[in-house]
Design an enzyme around this catalytic site. Structure first.
Site, PDB file in Angstrom:
ATOM      1  CG  ASN A  85     -18.999  14.135  -5.978  1.00 14.01           C
ATOM      2  OD1 ASN A  85     -20.532  14.351  -6.169  1.00 14.01           O
ATOM      3  ND2 ASN A  85     -18.490  14.583  -5.050  1.00 14.01           N
ATOM      4  CB  SER A 144     -27.877  18.919 -11.139  1.00 11.77           C
ATOM      5  OG  SER A 144     -28.818  19.791 -10.460  1.00 11.77           O
ATOM      6  CE1 TYR A 157     -24.698  22.729  -9.969  1.00 17.83           C
ATOM      7  CE2 TYR A 157     -26.619  22.270 -10.705  1.00 17.83           C
ATOM      8  CZ  TYR A 157     -25.690  21.403  -9.195  1.00 17.83           C
ATOM      9  OH  TYR A 157     -25.393  20.669  -9.213  1.00 17.83           O
ATOM     10  CE  LYS A 161     -24.011  19.553 -11.636  1.00 16.51           C
ATOM     11  NZ  LYS A 161     -22.491  18.968 -11.022  1.00 16.51           N
ATOM     12  CB  THR A 192     -24.805  18.849  -0.063  1.00 17.29           C
ATOM     13  OG1 THR A 192     -24.865  19.628  -0.893  1.00 17.29           O
ATOM     14  CG2 THR A 192     -24.855  17.736  -0.152  1.00 17.29           C
TER      15      THR A 192
END
Length: 252
Positions: A85, A144, A157, A161, A192
């Protein structure tokens, strides 16, 4: 009987967000939980609360990942579940703002790929042999929706992913005969600390919420419940799945 009674679970990035929610759910289901996070103090506080053990881990460093796996083995004698995670959002130097490929410094690529992709790979590399010796196990990788859909400005990113998604498929095929299942979740926007900077302004909030047809962001627990399901025996014939948890974003 609880679903994870007698089982040992490692959660990376376990001190906050989706990782914290997963640690709490696994512990409530009877698991012995190793809370791994580069925030060692936060990991220790959570471990004390749920009756687990904690370790400060930088998943981009293979030596830290090895220590994490060894802790599970020496303390509990086995490993049944790994929830990969741990991850970072967009570049630290840009305060987690979106940055295109021409704007993202090379060192930010190194950082994002090292934590999000290499960290996942190192976890799998060192967890799988221990799982095999114990008769099998389950790995859940937290990728993601940005690894599936093209989102302008999420270059590094999304690449990391997307790599996690491809890695999941390869490992699922390679290790199922040895009893190790590997699956992947792809969350959309989640409430988050990572997404908080993107939602500081009303414009940013509307943009993030607008990504999901559900008209809201997910809670950490909503995402964690899916990871826990995939790690459980309830998903015993689920392998190599790339599962969006996005309120319908991928369905558009």
């Amino acid at each position: 009987m609880k679903r994870f009674e007698g089982k040992v679970v490692i959660v990376t990035g376990g001190a906050s967000g989706q990782g914290e929610a997963a640690c709490r759910l696994f512990a409530a289901e009877g698991a012995s939980v190793v809370v791994a996070d580069w925030n060692g103090e936060g990991a220790a506080r959570l471990a004390d609360e749920i009756g687990g053990v904690a370790l400060r881990v930088d998943v981009s460093q293979e030596v830290d990942v090895i220590a994490m796996i060894r802790l599970a083995e020496t303390r509990f004698g086995r490993l049944d579940v790994l929830f990969n995670n741990a991850g970072v959002g967009h570049s630290e130097s840009a305060r987690f703002k979106m940055a295109s490929i021409v704007e993202t410094p090379g060192e930010d690529w190194d950082n994002i790929l090292a934590i999000n992709l290499k960290g996942c790979a190192m976890g799998c590399k060192h967890a799988i042999p221990l799982m095999v010796r114990g008769g099998g196990g389950a790995i859940v990788n937290n990728a993601s929706i940005m690894g599936i859909a093209g989102v302008p400005g999420a270059d590094a990113y999304s690449a990391a992913k997307g790599g996690m998604i491809s890695l999941t498929r390869v490992l699922a095929v390679e290790w199922i005969e040895k009893g190790v299942r590997v699956n992947c979740i792809c969350p959309g926007p989640v409430a988050t600390g990572m997404t908080a900077p993107m939602m500081e302004t009303e414009e940013g909030r509307r943009e993030v919420i607008g990504l999901s047809p559900a008209g809201r962001v997910a809670t950490s627990e909503e995402v964690a419940k899916v990871a826990v399901f995939l790690a459980s025996d309830d998903a015993s014939f689920v392998n190599g799945v790339i599962l969006p948890v996005d309120g319908g974003w991928a369905a558009r």
